[in-house]
Design a protein around this motif. Structure first.
Motif, PDB file in Angstrom:
ATOM      1  N   TRP A 145       0.825  -1.204   0.000  1.00  0.00           N
ATOM      2  CA  TRP A 145       0.000   0.000   0.000  1.00  0.00           C
ATOM      3  C   TRP A 145       0.865   1.263   0.000  1.00  0.00           C
ATOM      4  N   LEU A 146       1.962   1.233   0.768  1.00  0.00           N
ATOM      5  CA  LEU A 146       2.857   2.391   0.825  1.00  0.00           C
ATOM      6  C   LEU A 146       3.421   2.718  -0.552  1.00  0.00           C
ATOM      7  N   PHE A 147       3.909   1.698  -1.258  1.00  0.00           N
ATOM      8  CA  PHE A 147       4.508   1.948  -2.563  1.00  0.00           C
ATOM      9  C   PHE A 147       3.452   2.230  -3.629  1.00  0.00           C
ATOM     10  N   ALA A 148       2.233   1.747  -3.419  1.00  0.00           N
ATOM     11  CA  ALA A 148       1.146   2.122  -4.331  1.00  0.00           C
ATOM     12  C   ALA A 148       0.861   3.623  -4.210  1.00  0.00           C
ATOM     13  N   VAL A 149       0.832   4.128  -2.981  1.00  0.00           N
ATOM     14  CA  VAL A 149       0.590   5.555  -2.753  1.00  0.00           C
ATOM     15  C   VAL A 149       1.756   6.384  -3.298  1.00  0.00           C
ATOM     16  N   LEU A 150       2.987   5.942  -3.048  1.00  0.00           N
ATOM     17  CA  LEU A 150       4.155   6.666  -3.549  1.00  0.00           C
ATOM     18  C   LEU A 150       4.173   6.694  -5.079  1.00  0.00           C
ATOM     19  N   SER A 151       3.812   5.576  -5.690  1.00  0.00           N
ATOM     20  CA  SER A 151       3.764   5.511  -7.155  1.00  0.00           C
ATOM     21  C   SER A 151       2.722   6.471  -7.701  1.00  0.00           C
ATOM     22  N   PHE A 152       1.559   6.507  -7.056  1.00  0.00           N
ATOM     23  CA  PHE A 152       0.495   7.408  -7.503  1.00  0.00           C
ATOM     24  C   PHE A 152       0.910   8.864  -7.339  1.00  0.00           C
ATOM     25  N   ALA A 153       1.559   9.181  -6.213  1.00  0.00           N
ATOM     26  CA  ALA A 153       1.994  10.560  -5.963  1.00  0.00           C
ATOM     27  C   ALA A 153       3.028  10.994  -6.994  1.00  0.00           C
ATOM     28  N   ALA A 154       3.988  10.116  -7.278  1.00  0.00           N
ATOM     29  CA  ALA A 154       5.019  10.443  -8.272  1.00  0.00           C
ATOM     30  C   ALA A 154       4.392  10.614  -9.649  1.00  0.00           C
ATOM     31  N   GLY A 155       3.422   9.767  -9.972  1.00  0.00           N
ATOM     32  CA  GLY A 155       2.743   9.876 -11.256  1.00  0.00           C
ATOM     33  C   GLY A 155       1.964  11.164 -11.393  1.00  0.00           C
ATOM     34  N   CYS A 156       1.325  11.595 -10.295  1.00  0.00           N
ATOM     35  CA  CYS A 156       0.568  12.850 -10.333  1.00  0.00           C
ATOM     36  C   CYS A 156       1.491  14.039 -10.556  1.00  0.00           C
ATOM     37  N   LEU A 157       2.658  14.029  -9.924  1.00  0.00           N
ATOM     38  CA  LEU A 157       3.636  15.095 -10.157  1.00  0.00           C
ATOM     39  C   LEU A 157       4.083  15.111 -11.610  1.00  0.00           C
ATOM     40  N   LEU A 158       4.206  13.915 -12.169  1.00  0.00           N
ATOM     41  CA  LEU A 158       4.705  13.783 -13.532  1.00  0.00           C
ATOM     42  C   LEU A 158       3.724  14.324 -14.564  1.00  0.00           C
ATOM     43  N   ILE A 159       2.440  14.062 -14.373  1.00  0.00           N
ATOM     44  CA  ILE A 159       1.462  14.358 -15.431  1.00  0.00           C
ATOM     45  C   ILE A 159       0.569  15.543 -15.083  1.00  0.00           C
ATOM     46  N   ARG A 160       0.984  16.383 -14.139  1.00  0.00           N
ATOM     47  CA  ARG A 160       0.092  17.445 -13.647  1.00  0.00           C
ATOM     48  C   ARG A 160      -0.395  18.376 -14.754  1.00  0.00           C
ATOM     49  N   ASN A 161       0.363  18.515 -15.816  1.00  0.00           N
ATOM     50  CA  ASN A 161      -0.034  19.420 -16.900  1.00  0.00           C
ATOM     51  C   ASN A 161      -0.404  18.677 -18.185  1.00  0.00           C
ATOM     52  N   ASP A 162      -0.579  17.378 -18.094  1.00  0.00           N
ATOM     53  CA  ASP A 162      -0.847  16.592 -19.300  1.00  0.00           C
ATOM     54  C   ASP A 162      -2.227  15.933 -19.256  1.00  0.00           C
ATOM     55  N   SER A 163      -2.503  15.167 -20.297  1.00  0.00           N
ATOM     56  CA  SER A 163      -3.832  14.580 -20.491  1.00  0.00           C
ATOM     57  C   SER A 163      -4.208  13.627 -19.361  1.00  0.00           C
ATOM     58  N   LEU A 164      -5.523  13.554 -19.108  1.00  0.00           N
ATOM     59  CA  LEU A 164      -6.037  12.597 -18.130  1.00  0.00           C
ATOM     60  C   LEU A 164      -5.787  11.160 -18.573  1.00  0.00           C
ATOM     61  N   LEU A 165      -5.475  10.955 -19.859  1.00  0.00           N
ATOM     62  CA  LEU A 165      -5.146   9.628 -20.344  1.00  0.00           C
ATOM     63  C   LEU A 165      -3.953   9.062 -19.587  1.00  0.00           C
ATOM     64  N   PHE A 166      -2.989   9.922 -19.277  1.00  0.00           N
ATOM     65  CA  PHE A 166      -1.811   9.456 -18.550  1.00  0.00           C
ATOM     66  C   PHE A 166      -2.147   9.117 -17.099  1.00  0.00           C
ATOM     67  N   LEU A 167      -3.107   9.828 -16.532  1.00  0.00           N
ATOM     68  CA  LEU A 167      -3.562   9.471 -15.185  1.00  0.00           C
ATOM     69  C   LEU A 167      -4.182   8.088 -15.193  1.00  0.00           C
TER      70      LEU A 167
END
Length: 234
Positions: free
Chosen positions: A96-118
């Motif tokens: 669960w910890l690494f799932a949350v960390l992965s999601f957080a890192a992904g959100c930082l990565l795609i903050r200005n891009d398409s929802l497709l990447f989310l």
């Protein structure tokens, strides 16, 4: 304390991280070749890929232990959950910890891009966990090769390239496929090693459904695929 730290480091399977990084490095190099390298995006892609790989490793350790694929018959490195070095509930917390960390890192990565990447990021997290964990793991029905090819090849290379270059060229499918084939070959070798213990647990991957001769030929075919594909890009 020192022993527990070594157990957790072993469970992370750090030796698998170069494989997770390969598609990101390739995608970033392709962007750099066009003068569109973005160091911040490239690093965030790399961090996200590494977190997802660790998530997958922990979920695999937990899932194979729960489903019985990791047992006394298994060859290869010691597994933390099956051996009792890490209790199953502690491993679930780490997942669960690494799932949350992965999601957080992904959100930082795609903050200005398409929802497709989310959506792709969420699918990557789900795929990392449900490969061997959960009530119906897809790795137990022979779909592991497909998911590895898609996420370690197509998504990793094309996604990291697009996030930096904000463009797409169909010819990039060739290096993406090359990276995917190499990753599938690594998975095949691991499956061959674990074939007896996996079979006893009902884990029916592609190698278990084929003869040893055919499986060996398939691995030697997948590995050189990148050498056939890459020259067409030069």
């Amino acid at each position: 304390m020192q022993y527990k730290l070594k157990v957790w480091i072993s469970a992370l399977r750090l030796r698998t991280l170069p494989l997770a990084s390969a598609s990101i490095i390739l995608g970033s190099l392709l962007a750099a070749a066009e003068g569109k390298l973005d160091i911040v995006i490239a690093v965030l892609c790399l961090v996200t890929a590494i977190l997802l790989q660790i998530l997958s490793n922990l979920a695999n350790d937990y899932g194979d232990a729960i489903h019985g694929a990791d047992n006394e018959q298994r060859r290869g490195p010691r597994r933390a959950t099956q051996s009792g070095d890490i209790p199953a509930d502690k491993m679930k917390q780490a997942i669960w910890l690494f799932a949350v960390l992965s999601f957080a890192a992904g959100c930082l990565l795609i903050r200005n891009d398409s929802l497709l990447f989310l959506l792709l990021g969420i699918l990557a997290i789900v795929a990392a966990i449900t490969y061997t964990a959960g009530p119906r793991p897809y790795g137990y029905v022979g779909l592991g090769d497909l998911f590895v090819f898609v996420f370690f090849g197509l998504v990793g290379v094309l996604g990291s390239y697009f996030l930096q270059a904000h463009s797409f060229n169909p010819v990039l499918l060739l290096p993406a496929a090359s990276c995917g084939f190499l990753s599938v070959a690594v998975l095949n070798i691991n499956n061959i090693r674990d074939i007896e213990s996996d079979r006893s647990a009902g884990k029916r991957h592609r190698e278990d459904r084929s003869t040893p001769t055919w499986t060996a030929r398939l691995c030697t075919t997948e590995s050189p695929c990148h050498r056939e594909i890459l020259p067409h890009l030069l």
